[in-house]
Design a protein around this motif. Structure first.
Motif, PDB file in Angstrom:
ATOM      1  N   PRO A 182       0.800  -1.237   0.000  1.00  0.00           N
ATOM      2  CA  PRO A 182       0.000   0.000   0.000  1.00  0.00           C
ATOM      3  C   PRO A 182       0.825   1.275   0.000  1.00  0.00           C
ATOM      4  CG  PRO A 182      -0.918  -1.589   1.563  1.00  0.00           C
ATOM      5  CD  PRO A 182       0.417  -2.115   1.137  1.00  0.00           C
TER       6      PRO A 182
ATOM      7  N   TYR B  96       0.287   3.758  -2.728  1.00  0.00           N
ATOM      8  CA  TYR B  96      -0.832   4.702  -2.741  1.00  0.00           C
ATOM      9  C   TYR B  96      -0.410   6.094  -2.266  1.00  0.00           C
ATOM     10  CZ  TYR B  96      -3.516   0.293  -2.672  1.00  0.00           C
ATOM     11  OH  TYR B  96      -4.005  -0.963  -2.941  1.00  0.00           O
TER      12      TYR B  96
ATOM     13  N   CYS C   3      -6.186   3.677  -6.856  1.00  0.00           N
ATOM     14  CA  CYS C   3      -5.670   2.599  -6.001  1.00  0.00           C
ATOM     15  C   CYS C   3      -5.912   1.235  -6.645  1.00  0.00           C
ATOM     16  CB  CYS C   3      -6.322   2.663  -4.614  1.00  0.00           C
ATOM     17  SG  CYS C   3      -5.765   4.073  -3.627  1.00  0.00           S
TER      18      CYS C   3
ATOM     19  N   HIS D  13      -3.278   0.987  -9.356  1.00  0.00           N
ATOM     20  CA  HIS D  13      -1.977   0.784  -8.729  1.00  0.00           C
ATOM     21  C   HIS D  13      -1.782  -0.665  -8.310  1.00  0.00           C
ATOM     22  CE1 HIS D  13       0.313   4.590  -7.500  1.00  0.00           C
ATOM     23  NE2 HIS D  13      -0.417   4.882  -8.555  1.00  0.00           N
ATOM     24  N   THR D  14      -2.792  -1.202  -7.654  1.00  0.00           N
ATOM     25  CA  THR D  14      -2.666  -2.563  -7.134  1.00  0.00           C
ATOM     26  C   THR D  14      -2.607  -3.579  -8.260  1.00  0.00           C
ATOM     27  OG1 THR D  14      -4.051  -1.793  -5.303  1.00  0.00           O
ATOM     28  CG2 THR D  14      -3.548  -4.138  -5.381  1.00  0.00           C
TER      29      THR D  14
END
Length: 414
Positions: A176, A179, A308, A311-312
């Protein structure tokens, strides 16, 4: 009013049923572990429990080989030793269902009706993949709840709570941290429009751009989240020393997993395992991730949930190690994206089937390697490359059909 009551009743039934099904899977798993040679419980759960046993004796959780997580997880599962071995599984399935509740709240905050939010939320709560992962004793649901909780608090502008949850989520698992840039771009000061903007010299433009990152909101978020992360890091470093830093963080940065997995890099790392260039190649593998994450952050940061998710998905698809449980990292964010996709039902199902087909093609040579002993490393690598292409295509389609959300509104009491 009747429609609202019906939606709320349906929500309660959905959440109750999802808890009941997960509890049933836990009970079934206990029976399968006792009666069958093939065990239901994830091997990682035994690692967690062994680490918790060391913690209850006042020893280091890292006395358990292959424990490469924060000591906080071992502490959380200490009731496995004192109360019942299934405590951790109960905790994980509750976090799994809590993730569904957080998805529901975020969807309502983003303008979805109770009925629509409930239907979309069911895609997570009734999904066999998170059900199976959490009931088998995998801890991914804890992180899903922390990430979704962070997004909910950010949507509601509860910055202190968001920062607390974000700092804890990065401590629990490092991914994370990606982020941070979209959150910073989202919280920076608004851009000031001036008439002579075109004539402003480049140095002044850079100074203004950098100065926007010194907003009160961003400094508050960075201070609280960074404080949580560094306080926990300092505490566990004091208790367990360098071994904590290495096993929890540094190991994952320099990790070169040469076992077969979905990663497009596994075969390269396998062939160069004994090479003096292996470490450098492993670090260079982060470069495509970095470039894509920077591009996604700059382009889509105004819609934080969508950013997010991207991104993940990028992080997992281009990672040096990629296993099926990693897919949960972005699947828990997918319900927040679905309401804003202009894809038809047939297009959505087509992308889903294509994604599953990519996994199936990979699993065929992986089976022959794992269970039949054939040398299928090359075929696994080619299947991994195909799966990467499929993931990229799916992401491109999602981006192309995504319609940004409107400004969030606070929920009315339900």
């Amino acid at each position: 009013m009747e429609g609202l009551l019906s939606a709320l009743t349906g929500k309660h039934v959905l959440f109750t049923a999802s808890v009941a099904v997960r509890l049933a899977l836990v009970l079934y798993g206990e029976q399968q572990d006792r009666l069958m040679q093939v065990k239901y419980t994830d091997i990682d759960y035994h690692v967690f429990t062994d680490a918790a046993r060391f913690v209850t004796k006042g020893e280091s959780p890292y006395n358990r080989s292959t424990y490469r997580y924060t000591p906080l997880l071992a502490w959380l599962l200490s009731p496995n030793i004192y109360l019942s071995p299934v405590f951790g599984k109960i905790l994980f399935i509750l976090c799994d269902v809590l993730s569904g509740l957080l998805i529901y709240r975020i969807l309502r905050l983003r303008g979805q009706s109770p009925e629509s939010a409930r239907r979309i939320c069911a895609l997570w709560l009734l999904n066999p993949l998170p059900m199976g992962v959490s009931s088998r004793g995998n801890a991914e649901s804890v992180l899903a709840a922390l990430v979704l909780g962070t997004l909910l608090c950010l949507e509601e502008r509860r910055l202190v709570w968001a920062a607390l949850l974000y700092g804890l989520s990065v401590h629990m698992k490092i991914y994370p941290v990606t982020y941070a840039l979209p959150i910073a771009l989202n919280l920076r000061s608004p851009e000031m429009r001036v008439e002579d903007g075109k004539n402003r010299w480049i140095g002044k433009k850079c100074a203004i751009f950098i100065g926007r990152f010194f907003s009160r909101k961003l400094l508050l978020f960075a201070g609280v989240s960074g404080g949580v992360f560094f306080m926990l890091t300092a505490l566990f470093y004091y208790m367990y020393g360098w071994q904590f830093l290495h096993e929890t963080y540094l190991y994952h940065l320099t990790r070169r997993d040469i076992r077969h997995n979905f990663s497009p890099y596994f075969y390269m790392l396998y062939l160069t395992a004994d090479s003096r260039w292996s470490q450098i190649l492993g670090l260079a593998a982060f470069l495509p991730q970095l470039i894509l994450l920077l591009a996604a952050s700059w382009t889509f940061h105004r819609d934080l949930a969508f950013t997010c998710f991207l991104h993940t998905a990028i992080f997992v698809s281009f990672n040096k190690v990629c296993t099926s449980q990693y897919f949960l990292w972005y699947l828990c964010l997918l319900p927040l994206v679905i309401p804003h996709l202009s894809l038809s039902v047939n297009q959505g199902l087509g992308l889903l089937l294509l994604w599953f087909a990519g996994q199936g093609i990979w699993l065929a040579p992986a089976y022959f390697l794992e269970f039949e002993g054939y040398n299928t490393f090359l075929w696994i690598w080619l299947a991994g490359l195909l799966f990467l292409v499929i993931n990229c295509y799916v992401l491109i389609q999602i981006i192309a059909h995504y319609k940004p959300t409107h400004t969030p509104q606070r929920l009315k009491a339900e």
